[in-house]
Enzyme design. Sequence first.
Site, mmCIF file in Angstrom:
data_model
loop_
_atom_site.group_PDB
_atom_site.id
_atom_site.type_symbol
_atom_site.label_atom_id
_atom_site.label_comp_id
_atom_site.label_asym_id
_atom_site.label_seq_id
_atom_site.Cartn_x
_atom_site.Cartn_y
_atom_site.Cartn_z
ATOM 1 N N LEU A 32 1.305 -1.231 -0.081
ATOM 2 C CA LEU A 32 0.036 0.564 -0.441
ATOM 3 C C LEU A 32 1.031 1.523 -0.051
ATOM 4 O O LEU A 32 2.193 1.207 0.423
ATOM 5 C CB LEU A 32 -1.286 0.299 1.251
ATOM 6 N N ASP A 33 0.835 1.791 -0.624
ATOM 7 C CA ASP A 33 1.417 3.214 -1.016
ATOM 8 C C ASP A 33 1.621 4.052 0.422
ATOM 9 O O ASP A 33 0.950 4.179 1.798
ATOM 10 C CB ASP A 33 0.618 4.367 -1.496
ATOM 11 N N TYR A 34 2.437 4.939 0.754
ATOM 12 C CA TYR A 34 3.413 5.457 2.070
ATOM 13 C C TYR A 34 1.547 6.196 2.666
ATOM 14 O O TYR A 34 1.582 6.038 3.777
ATOM 15 C CB TYR A 34 4.432 6.467 1.647
#
Length: 250
Positions: free
Chosen positions: A112-114
């Site tokens: 999952l993106d930052y």
Amino acid sequence: MGKMEHEVKKMERLQKVIADAGVTSRRKAEGLIEDGRVKVNGSVVKELGTKVTPNKDTVEVDHVPIDREEPVYYLFYKPKQVISAVSDDKNRSVVTDYFTDETKRIFPVGRLDYDSSGLLLMTNDGEFANQLMHPKNKVFKTYIAKVRGKPSKESLHRLQTGVELDGRKTAPAKVKIKSTSIKTNSSIVEISIHEGRNHQVRNMFEAVEHPVIKLKREKYGPLTLENLRPGEKRKLKPVEVKQLKEIAVT
């Protein structure tokens, strides 16, 4: 069956043995082998077709012997501003920081993106992770996105039927608007996809000119974030692991 034939049957590809030990995914294990970072019985092996006998041959990755571990499976509610990795060269918070009580070498299934939050699976089962991340799997992931403006019917249709990203059309998606706000000029949109391209949801909304303000993954196949808060986790039930494996290969 003769003894020799029995031994041959028990042999497995080196990258699978490394993945099953929870070191990394099978794909990344192939890179470790090609880079000369893997030894079998004391000798460096760079051939991907190499087969070994688990629990008999000694396999080392970066001079550390691997041991096949009992598989563990977690559902984790990843907070924002946490890296979906086991380490970070910029010393930022990573998902494994939330698993200090787990002695097995777990890693995230995908990422999952930052700046995104939500449901992330964690495991030491490389075969399981590889199966779920395979491009042909049909495990739908559902996201709630807060986006700029209100997507038109045309924009929603484009998202549903596929938009061009890096010269390749995205697979059909399930999309619906949950709510809109004139005051903040934004909308809450639910989108379900079964692909796993880098920054895919954000890039899809960017392609229809409704950039994402906030993004959260709420479902992974049949799994939800029910009763969890950011930073919390729970072990998957055996039936849930079985369900995911069945969905991934259908």
